[in-house]
Design a protein around this motif. Structure first.
Motif, mmCIF file in Angstrom:
data_model
loop_
_atom_site.group_PDB
_atom_site.id
_atom_site.type_symbol
_atom_site.label_atom_id
_atom_site.label_comp_id
_atom_site.label_asym_id
_atom_site.label_seq_id
_atom_site.Cartn_x
_atom_site.Cartn_y
_atom_site.Cartn_z
ATOM 1 N N ASP A 114 7.100 14.081 -6.347
ATOM 2 C CA ASP A 114 7.429 13.035 -5.000
ATOM 3 C C ASP A 114 6.346 13.189 -4.265
ATOM 4 O OD1 ASP A 114 8.954 11.341 -3.565
ATOM 5 O OD2 ASP A 114 9.309 13.014 -2.301
ATOM 6 N N TYR A 115 6.007 14.295 -3.836
ATOM 7 C CA TYR A 115 4.646 14.556 -2.875
ATOM 8 C C TYR A 115 3.308 13.886 -3.457
ATOM 9 C CZ TYR A 115 0.714 16.999 -0.495
ATOM 10 O OH TYR A 115 -0.468 17.322 0.102
ATOM 11 N N CYS A 116 3.149 14.138 -4.754
ATOM 12 C CA CYS A 116 2.127 13.084 -5.583
ATOM 13 C C CYS A 116 2.047 11.605 -5.337
ATOM 14 C CB CYS A 116 1.998 13.538 -6.959
ATOM 15 S SG CYS A 116 0.906 15.065 -7.115
ATOM 16 N N THR A 117 3.449 11.407 -5.508
ATOM 17 C CA THR A 117 3.427 9.845 -5.087
ATOM 18 C C THR A 117 3.157 9.422 -3.852
ATOM 19 O OG1 THR A 117 5.928 10.004 -4.592
ATOM 20 C CG2 THR A 117 5.155 9.683 -7.218
ATOM 21 N N LYS A 118 3.276 10.162 -2.745
ATOM 22 C CA LYS A 118 2.869 9.720 -1.430
ATOM 23 C C LYS A 118 1.398 9.823 -1.153
ATOM 24 C CE LYS A 118 7.357 10.809 -0.042
ATOM 25 N NZ LYS A 118 8.499 11.629 0.729
ATOM 26 N N LEU B 54 0.691 -1.199 0.182
ATOM 27 C CA LEU B 54 -0.084 -0.103 -0.001
ATOM 28 C C LEU B 54 0.973 1.195 0.058
ATOM 29 C CD1 LEU B 54 -2.759 -0.949 2.542
ATOM 30 C CD2 LEU B 54 -2.874 -0.927 0.119
ATOM 31 N N LYS B 55 0.283 2.193 -0.491
ATOM 32 C CA LYS B 55 1.142 3.536 -0.687
ATOM 33 C C LYS B 55 1.306 4.140 0.717
ATOM 34 C CE LYS B 55 0.128 5.889 -5.100
ATOM 35 N NZ LYS B 55 -0.468 6.884 -5.669
ATOM 36 N N GLN B 56 2.502 4.477 1.223
ATOM 37 C CA GLN B 56 2.798 4.910 2.456
ATOM 38 C C GLN B 56 2.531 6.208 2.767
ATOM 39 O OE1 GLN B 56 6.872 3.931 3.660
ATOM 40 N NE2 GLN B 56 6.314 4.682 5.788
ATOM 41 N N THR B 57 1.416 6.419 3.624
ATOM 42 C CA THR B 57 1.483 8.302 3.538
ATOM 43 C C THR B 57 2.046 8.646 4.992
ATOM 44 O OG1 THR B 57 -0.676 7.607 4.935
ATOM 45 C CG2 THR B 57 -1.000 8.264 2.665
ATOM 46 N N VAL B 58 2.963 9.744 4.733
ATOM 47 C CA VAL B 58 3.695 10.022 5.857
ATOM 48 C C VAL B 58 3.045 11.243 6.424
ATOM 49 C CG1 VAL B 58 6.019 11.261 6.175
ATOM 50 C CG2 VAL B 58 5.553 9.624 4.377
ATOM 51 N N THR B 59 3.033 11.092 7.808
ATOM 52 C CA THR B 59 2.356 12.105 8.745
ATOM 53 C C THR B 59 2.968 13.497 8.606
ATOM 54 O OG1 THR B 59 3.751 11.809 10.492
ATOM 55 C CG2 THR B 59 1.643 10.372 10.267
ATOM 56 N N SER B 60 4.205 13.501 7.956
ATOM 57 C CA SER B 60 4.731 15.000 7.881
ATOM 58 C C SER B 60 4.331 15.810 6.497
ATOM 59 C CB SER B 60 6.247 14.802 7.777
ATOM 60 O OG SER B 60 6.871 14.109 6.914
ATOM 61 N N LEU B 61 3.730 14.989 5.579
ATOM 62 C CA LEU B 61 3.243 15.483 4.629
ATOM 63 C C LEU B 61 2.317 16.830 4.725
ATOM 64 C CD1 LEU B 61 1.930 12.538 2.182
ATOM 65 C CD2 LEU B 61 4.089 14.071 2.034
ATOM 66 N N SER C 270 -6.562 15.255 -7.399
ATOM 67 C CA SER C 270 -7.239 16.503 -7.228
ATOM 68 C C SER C 270 -6.121 17.431 -7.136
ATOM 69 C CB SER C 270 -8.049 16.733 -6.127
ATOM 70 O OG SER C 270 -7.251 16.657 -4.656
ATOM 71 N N PHE C 271 -4.922 17.191 -6.324
ATOM 72 C CA PHE C 271 -3.591 18.209 -6.327
ATOM 73 C C PHE C 271 -3.036 18.288 -7.579
ATOM 74 C CE2 PHE C 271 0.821 18.683 -6.198
ATOM 75 C CZ PHE C 271 0.759 19.850 -5.284
ATOM 76 N N THR C 272 -2.880 17.432 -8.584
ATOM 77 C CA THR C 272 -2.328 17.410 -9.729
ATOM 78 C C THR C 272 -3.195 18.511 -10.740
ATOM 79 O OG1 THR C 272 -1.374 15.352 -9.592
ATOM 80 C CG2 THR C 272 -1.349 16.107 -12.068
ATOM 81 N N GLY D 21 9.419 19.046 4.925
ATOM 82 C CA GLY D 21 11.078 18.438 4.177
ATOM 83 C C GLY D 21 10.716 18.256 2.634
ATOM 84 N N ILE D 22 9.945 18.860 1.923
ATOM 85 C CA ILE D 22 9.731 18.699 0.667
ATOM 86 C C ILE D 22 10.210 20.144 -0.239
ATOM 87 C CG2 ILE D 22 8.034 18.462 -1.341
ATOM 88 C CD1 ILE D 22 6.297 16.922 0.736
#
Length: 174
Positions: free
Chosen positions: A94-98, A9-16, A106-108, A84-85
């Motif tokens: 990179d952000y989109c892949t997470k 599964l895609k890992q979502t980082v809490t720091s996003l 929607s972001f894109t 950190g992005i």
């Protein structure tokens, strides 16, 4: 016991940075650029019609819109930096892949719209700059004709300004 993410599964980082906050700032950026786009069209029309008063008012409005756009851009960049992005194309990808697929879409979509309107604003700004430059050259030529100066005698002086060296030419001939 440490938290384990399921494999695959895609890992979502809490720091996003929060997507809703980024999308809101991006929509605000789109709105500001749309305003600037309209102002550039109005400026072009005022340049064509040589309406100086209207141009002065439009310059003030453009300055305000550009300041707001700068603040918006800084706020958006700060969200990325704090997470950190890097706020560049690679960092955004990179952000989109997470992100989960629906959020990435929607972001894109918002980001693509922002880029499109930015390119449009840049093109219109260049168009207006060309009109201003052409008008300035024409005005200089008319003034030099009225002064009886020959364009061939115009050179640059030590301060980088244009100087009239016709007198030196006549002295050299004597």
């Amino acid at each position: 016991m440490p938290d384990r993410k399921p494999v695959g599964l895609k890992q979502t980082v809490t720091s996003l940075p929060p997507l809703n906050q980024l999308n809101a700032l991006t929509r605000q950026g789109i709105s500001l650029l749309t305003t600037l786009d309209t102002l550039l069209d109005q400026e072009y029309q005022a340049l064509q019609e040589r309406k100086i008063d209207q141009l002065q008012l439009l310059v003030e409005k453009k300055t305000t819109a550009l300041q707001q756009l700068e603040e918006n851009n800084q706020a958006r960049n700060q969200l990325f930096i704090n997470s950190g992005i890097t706020p560049d194309k690679a960092g955004l990808q990179d952000y989109c892949t997470k992100l989960p697929d629906i959020d990435a879409k929607s972001f894109t979509q918002f980001w693509s719209e922002l880029e499109t309107i930015l390119l449009q604003v840049n093109e219109k700004n260049q168009r207006n700059e060309q009109v201003i430059s052409r008008s300035s050259r024409n005005m200089e030529q008319l003034l030099s004709i009225l002064r009886g100066q020959n364009q061939k005698n115009m050179l640059y002086d030590q301060s980088g300004g244009k100087g009239n060296y016709a007198a030196q030419n006549r002295i050299g001939k004597a």
